[in-house]
Write an enzyme that holds these catalytic residues in place. Structure first.
Site, PDB file in Angstrom:
ATOM      1  N   SER A 258       0.742  -1.268  -0.017  1.00 40.12           N
ATOM      2  CA  SER A 258       0.073   0.063  -0.096  1.00 40.12           C
ATOM      3  C   SER A 258       0.838   1.236  -0.033  1.00 40.12           C
ATOM      4  O   SER A 258       0.355   2.180  -0.611  1.00 40.12           O
ATOM      5  CB  SER A 258      -0.964  -0.002   1.355  1.00 40.12           C
ATOM      6  OG  SER A 258      -0.389   0.114   2.402  1.00 40.12           O
TER       7      SER A 258
ATOM      8  N   ASP B 290       1.314  -0.237   8.023  1.00 39.62           N
ATOM      9  CA  ASP B 290       2.668  -0.504   8.169  1.00 39.62           C
ATOM     10  C   ASP B 290       3.778  -0.164   6.551  1.00 39.62           C
ATOM     11  O   ASP B 290       2.655  -0.049   5.809  1.00 39.62           O
ATOM     12  CB  ASP B 290       3.118  -2.020   8.777  1.00 39.62           C
ATOM     13  CG  ASP B 290       2.200  -2.797   7.871  1.00 39.62           C
ATOM     14  OD1 ASP B 290       1.889  -2.569   6.845  1.00 39.62           O
ATOM     15  OD2 ASP B 290       2.084  -4.082   8.211  1.00 39.62           O
TER      16      ASP B 290
ATOM     17  N   ASP C 150       5.774  -1.892   4.103  1.00 39.61           N
ATOM     18  CA  ASP C 150       6.287  -3.404   3.544  1.00 39.61           C
ATOM     19  C   ASP C 150       7.550  -2.920   2.659  1.00 39.61           C
ATOM     20  O   ASP C 150       7.529  -2.064   1.549  1.00 39.61           O
ATOM     21  CB  ASP C 150       5.291  -3.945   2.544  1.00 39.61           C
ATOM     22  CG  ASP C 150       3.977  -4.614   3.476  1.00 39.61           C
ATOM     23  OD1 ASP C 150       4.283  -4.986   4.674  1.00 39.61           O
ATOM     24  OD2 ASP C 150       2.933  -4.230   2.950  1.00 39.61           O
TER      25      ASP C 150
ATOM     26  N   ASP D 285       7.436  -3.750   8.138  1.00 33.93           N
ATOM     27  CA  ASP D 285       7.690  -5.244   7.749  1.00 33.93           C
ATOM     28  C   ASP D 285       8.829  -5.270   6.669  1.00 33.93           C
ATOM     29  O   ASP D 285       8.930  -4.964   5.711  1.00 33.93           O
ATOM     30  CB  ASP D 285       6.433  -5.857   7.116  1.00 33.93           C
ATOM     31  CG  ASP D 285       5.457  -6.117   8.170  1.00 33.93           C
ATOM     32  OD1 ASP D 285       5.663  -5.730   9.612  1.00 33.93           O
ATOM     33  OD2 ASP D 285       4.221  -6.487   7.737  1.00 33.93           O
TER      34      ASP D 285
ATOM     35  N   LYS E 159     -10.707  -0.689  -0.245  1.00 31.53           N
ATOM     36  CA  LYS E 159     -10.230  -1.296   0.863  1.00 31.53           C
ATOM     37  C   LYS E 159     -11.012  -1.027   2.204  1.00 31.53           C
ATOM     38  O   LYS E 159     -10.955  -1.952   2.866  1.00 31.53           O
ATOM     39  CB  LYS E 159      -8.726  -1.022   1.054  1.00 31.53           C
ATOM     40  CG  LYS E 159      -7.799  -1.543  -0.247  1.00 31.53           C
ATOM     41  CD  LYS E 159      -6.459  -1.080  -0.155  1.00 31.53           C
ATOM     42  CE  LYS E 159      -5.585  -1.566   1.071  1.00 31.53           C
ATOM     43  NZ  LYS E 159      -4.306  -1.264   0.956  1.00 31.53           N
TER      44      LYS E 159
ATOM     45  N   TYR F 252     -11.483  -8.330   4.397  1.00 33.85           N
ATOM     46  CA  TYR F 252     -10.042  -7.852   4.244  1.00 33.85           C
ATOM     47  C   TYR F 252      -9.193  -8.684   5.287  1.00 33.85           C
ATOM     48  O   TYR F 252      -8.831  -8.487   6.153  1.00 33.85           O
ATOM     49  CB  TYR F 252      -9.814  -6.397   4.622  1.00 33.85           C
ATOM     50  CG  TYR F 252      -8.578  -5.848   4.032  1.00 33.85           C
ATOM     51  CD1 TYR F 252      -8.484  -4.791   2.833  1.00 33.85           C
ATOM     52  CD2 TYR F 252      -7.513  -5.902   4.689  1.00 33.85           C
ATOM     53  CE1 TYR F 252      -7.448  -4.552   2.285  1.00 33.85           C
ATOM     54  CE2 TYR F 252      -6.160  -5.436   4.026  1.00 33.85           C
ATOM     55  CZ  TYR F 252      -6.156  -4.869   3.146  1.00 33.85           C
ATOM     56  OH  TYR F 252      -4.982  -4.306   2.485  1.00 33.85           O
TER      57      TYR F 252
END
Length: 624
Positions: A134, A145, A147, A199, A289, A298
């Site tokens: 995202s 978070d 990624d 992450d 979303k 989700y």
């Protein structure tokens, strides 16, 4: 006994009849071509509204206002903070990578000398930090978070990443909530840095020259831009990754790199000659979303759809409607997938079957050659080699709920575009906890935060086993899971509750749930990492007795999480007892796809009791 045996055989035969014609034909003759392999794109049955620029612009503006009101768009200050954290993390990675070279200064010395931020430093041995998900797509929420992929040079190994790099993070005061998970399907390090959740995954390239050349193209400077959502944002510049990065990578590294490649592919696909298309894609994806989160749809790990799945579906609609505004795209999205003929696959590209030059062949999604691929219910195929089904986790209960909610959202979006409703109705509290008569409440319990975190992760990852077990046409049970955990901090510890609605055959007299949940309980009870502080309970709860915390508006009657539930525990060795009449079982195993749920209740919903009232709840699974 004979009656039960006859019902079982009939259910099995009807299940075979229920299989789509293409799947039954292919399973009987492996030489037959898979009809969906080159099938035409399924057409929507709903007719979208005719274009109206003034109306579409007004509706798009109101949709953006709803997203802002729901805090789906991060402020410029929040985005700038994420950029600073990632740039600092990049400098730390460079200092760490340098310290692993023979004869090089230690990490502490490199940090002291500010090696990572020195523009004249030799970057040959520097890893590249690339975002995906995202954040890379520009649709992250303020609390989401980031990624990230560490694309490392040849001298850095995965053992180094989970060894000395974890030690570096442990010694950094700005880093908290550090949790390395080296045994995951895609190994990851989770942590927070300056309260930004990260992450971090890892891949090592075999050609340091390639990495150096690509890194030189990447600008780490921050540039101010105005997005289509009206935000003055600062975006971190990142290098592009082409197919040559796959050369020499192991399978784990390929999986790690694919997140970056898919996000890059989606943006590149939408950015050719139409700058506003990316902005419309982002606003549409934000709305989709949020709708999925509100309605309990989700979660990839729970067998629904995750971020990449929703992004591919929205991109599919945007690519076929390049000039449509976000309001039109959202209506088209729901109309399209309310009528999609699953398991027909959603593909953005048909060129992922053959490996790029120099890349060794890797397994790809191919239902003609791979029987397991042919059984997937909702294929959403990644657009980069090797193509994979990003939604292989989806099961029958999850697909049923997705179809129901797509149908409802399609009707609502058509009403909104017609001027009968406002966008807010799409995101109102879900009526899931009003539609069914019976709910299985699963409570995951941990005495302290560390125990709860590891125990919750294990139980969450196995929840699909529980959902699949509860879906039993033979016994006469259908499962309707809701993809949300309700977390609470109680004096006794941490508790997280998950709910699965259960519907029974109309004339079911007695249903024993224990055999249906046995596999799930066996898996979690056998986990070697379980301690005495980790517990799990299950209760069958009637609709009228649901705890108040499941209602978003907080106006439900004040029921505690453990009161007003059925009190009789199941016996550990209780045998299945399904005394359903023949007709009821056959109705439960009807071959046609169930119609989307409406306000009309079935017979069981009107009842104040359950066919399982004398058999629930399950006993605690506490270690003896």
């Amino acid at each position: 006994m004979e009656a039960n045996h006859d019902i079982h055989n009939r259910s099995r035969n009807r299940k075979q009849e229920r299989r789509p014609h293409w799947r039954k034909q292919w399973s009987n003759n492996n030489n037959n071509a898979h009809p969906n392999a080159n099938a035409a794109v399924p057409q929507t049955k709903a007719q979208p509204h005719a274009p109206d620029p003034e109306r579409d612009e007004r509706l798009t503006s109101s949709l953006r206002e709803v997203c802002i009101h729901r805090q789906l768009i991060e402020s410029s200050a929040g985005i700038a903070k994420r950029c600073r954290v990632m740039n600092d993390l990049d400098a730390m990675l460079f200092a760490w990578s340098e310290s692993l070279l023979p004869g090089s200064p230690s990490y502490a010395d490199n940090i002291r000398n500010n090696a990572g931020n020195n523009p004249e430093a030799d970057k040959t041995a520097a890893p590249s930090l690339l975002s995906f998900g995202s954040y890379r797509l520009g649709v992250h929420t303020p609390d989401a978070d980031v990624d990230c992929l560490v694309l490392a040079p040849p001298h850095v190994t995965r053992d180094d990443f989970f060894g000395s790099w974890v030690d570096v993070l442990k010694g950094e005061k700005r880093v908290t909530e550090l949790h390395p998970v080296s045994s995951a399907y895609t190994p990851v390090i989770k942590f927070e840095m300056d309260e930004v959740k990260i992450d971090l995954i890892f891949a090592r390239v075999n050609n340091s020259k390639w990495l150096t050349e690509q890194r030189m193209k990447m600008s780490l400077s921050l540039a101010g831009e105005t997005t289509g959502e009206g935000d003055k944002t600062e975006e971190r510049r990142e290098m592009s990754v082409d197919d040559s990065v796959l050369i020499g990578l192991d399978e784990t590294s390929v999986r790690s790199v694919n997140g970056v490649r898919v996000a890059q592919f989606l943006l590149d696909m939408l950015d050719h000659g139409n700058p506003t298309q990316v902005d419309n894609f982002r606003l549409t994806l934000r709305a989709v979303k949020e709708w999925a989160r509100v309605h309990g749809l989700y979660s990839n790990v729970l067998g629904f759809l995750g971020g990449v799945n929703w992004a591919i579906l929205v991109c599919w609609v945007c690519k076929r409607n390049p000039n449509a505004q976000a309001s039109t795209l959202l209506e088209l999205f729901f109309n399209t997938f309310a009528n999609w003929e699953w398991p027909g696959p959603v593909r953005l590209s048909s060129k992922q079957q053959s490996p790029p030059k120099g890349v060794k062949p890797l397994p790809t999604w191919d239902p003609k050659e791979n029987y397991r691929d042919s059984t997937h219910l909702m294929p959403i195929i990644t657009p980069c080699y090797p193509s994979m089904n990003s939604s292989y986790n989806v099961g029958e209960p999850q697909l049923r709920r997705l179809r129901d909610e797509f149908f409802r959202a399609s009707n609502l979006s058509n009403d909104i575009v017609s001027g009968k409703r406002e966008w807010g109705v799409l995101f109102e509290g879900n009526d899931f906890f009003k539609l069914h008569a019976n709910y299985l409440q699963v409570n995951i319990i941990g005495k302290n935060e560390d125990e709860f975190r590891s125990w919750f992760g294990l139980c969450e990852s196995r929840m699909r086993v529980l959902i699949a077990g509860l879906e039993s046409p033979v016994v006469g049970v259908r499962a309707y899971p809701f993809a949300k955990f309700f977390h609470r901090k109680l004096p006794s510890g941490h508790v997280s509750s998950f709910f699965i609605a259960l519907r029974f055959a109309h004339s079911a007299k007695r249903v024993d749930l224990e055999p249906l949940v046995a596999d799930f309980l066996r898996i979690i009870n056998d986990w070697e990492g379980r301690t005495l502080g980790m517990d799990l309970t299950m209760y069958l709860v009637l609709k009228k007795n649901l705890p108040s915390f499941v209602f978003a508006n907080k106006k439900a009657k004040d029921n505690s999480d453990m009161t007003n539930v059925l009190e009789t525990p199941l016996k550990a060795n209780q045998q299945p007892d399904a005394r359903n009449d023949k007709n009821a079982t056959e109705r439960q195993t009807a071959t046609e796809t169930p119609r989307p749920l409406s306000g009309q209740k079935n017979r069981l919903d009107e009842s104040e009791t359950s066919p399982s009232t004398t058999l629930s709840p399950l006993k605690r699974t506490r270690i003896s």
